[in-house]
Design a protein around this motif. Structure first.
Motif: not given
Lengths: 195, 195
Positions: A5-12, A36-43, B34-41
């Motif tokens: 899933f590739i995009g911006d903060s709404f994807v994140n 059986d899905v593997t999900c990579y979040n690239l927002g 209460g922490h504002d964290v953005t997480c990139y996996n």
């Protein structure tokens, strides 16, 4: 199936305290149906279509080895429409050229879906977001890539506006992301991938 | 605070039907405090320390702009220890050289933490995982990077083994990832970042 899933903060999923976002919710729902899905979040926060154009191939290629069923889902556009130094960060014709470039190359590699940018409460940006969302539809039709117009349904849902207003004007909380996940769950193109 | 979690399938949360993994759970817990964290996996299935060495800088640099408080959390090693064509995919001395290279450069850019590889039920791989986990401790101490030995506590928890045995032998389900998240939550170095 492995999905990027590739995009911006709404994807994140920025603003969702649970950390799931719509991507996490839609993938969890697919698993509940037995997939059986593997999900990579690239927002990435603040990413425009130009930023996505520079990185989508490299980042997705690392995650989608040829021996697995790889899929691509894109969503971007809001950050192109926000104003910076008096002008939109990316002009609509450039956004559309980026989208054509990204989606055309993506589709040649993996089955690809595109979700349009959601409504925001950020100055005059939303007029441009709405216009971009409309312009992406015929472009995706031409490329034979299923396109989901998120803007029209979300703009008609009071909860979406409430979510943005109680946040930073751009990002919803968990309830807003659950709304998007529900829309995606009902999208024929998504359900064809994950019935 | 913006955090990049970089590593393998255990970072991705593979096997967790909820999609949260330990990363999603630890970040959600930090938000509840209460922490504002953005997480990139940035966990990728099958990634070895050599794969991480090739991509960590580029992928994290895109996500951690200089104007925000960026942090790095690494976890890798199991895929180095699994056998392929009769030998471990990456020999321990190479893994340790990769770790020294990655962690030394990372720490020069952002505050950095390292979690060791968890126990697995995959042939004779776990002996090598345990040895690698022990060898990473003095290396991280030398680099002054906080290191969490996940192997020792998880190997002593019956639920961990049950989770692996009822899965693919490598990945736990939601309960196993919740165990890791609880361990991380109790880790002094993590709580110093997110008290």
């Amino acid at each position: 199936m492995r999905l990027c899933f590739i995009g911006d903060s709404f994807v994140n999923g920025t603003g969702d305290a649970t950390g799931l976002g719509w991507v996490g919710r839609a993938c969890a729902a697919a698993r509940r149906r037995g997939h059986d899905v593997t999900c990579y979040n690239l927002g990435i926060r603040r990413d425009t279509s130009s930023d996505v154009a520079r990185r989508w191939y490299e980042e997705s290629a690392r995650r989608l080895p040829a021996e697995f069923d790889g899929r691509l889902v894109f969503s971007f556009g809001v950050n192109d429409c926000t104003r910076e130094n008096g002008a939109p960060r990316v002009a609509q014709d450039v956004t559309l050229a980026n989208a054509r470039d990204i989606l055309g190359s993506a589709k040649a590699r993996h089955p690809t879906l595109m979700l349009g940018p959601p409504p925001v409460l950020l100055g005059d940006a939303d007029e441009r977001v709405a216009a971009l969302s409309r312009a992406l539809a015929p472009l995706c039709a031409e490329l034979a890539i299923p396109y989901f117009d998120l803007h029209t349904p979300l703009a008609a849902i009071g909860l979406w506006r409430l979510e943005l207003a109680s946040g930073d004007g751009a990002h919803p909380g968990a309830a807003g992301y659950a709304l998007i996940a529900d829309l995606v769950e009902g999208w024929a193109a998504w359900r064809q991938w994950l019935p």
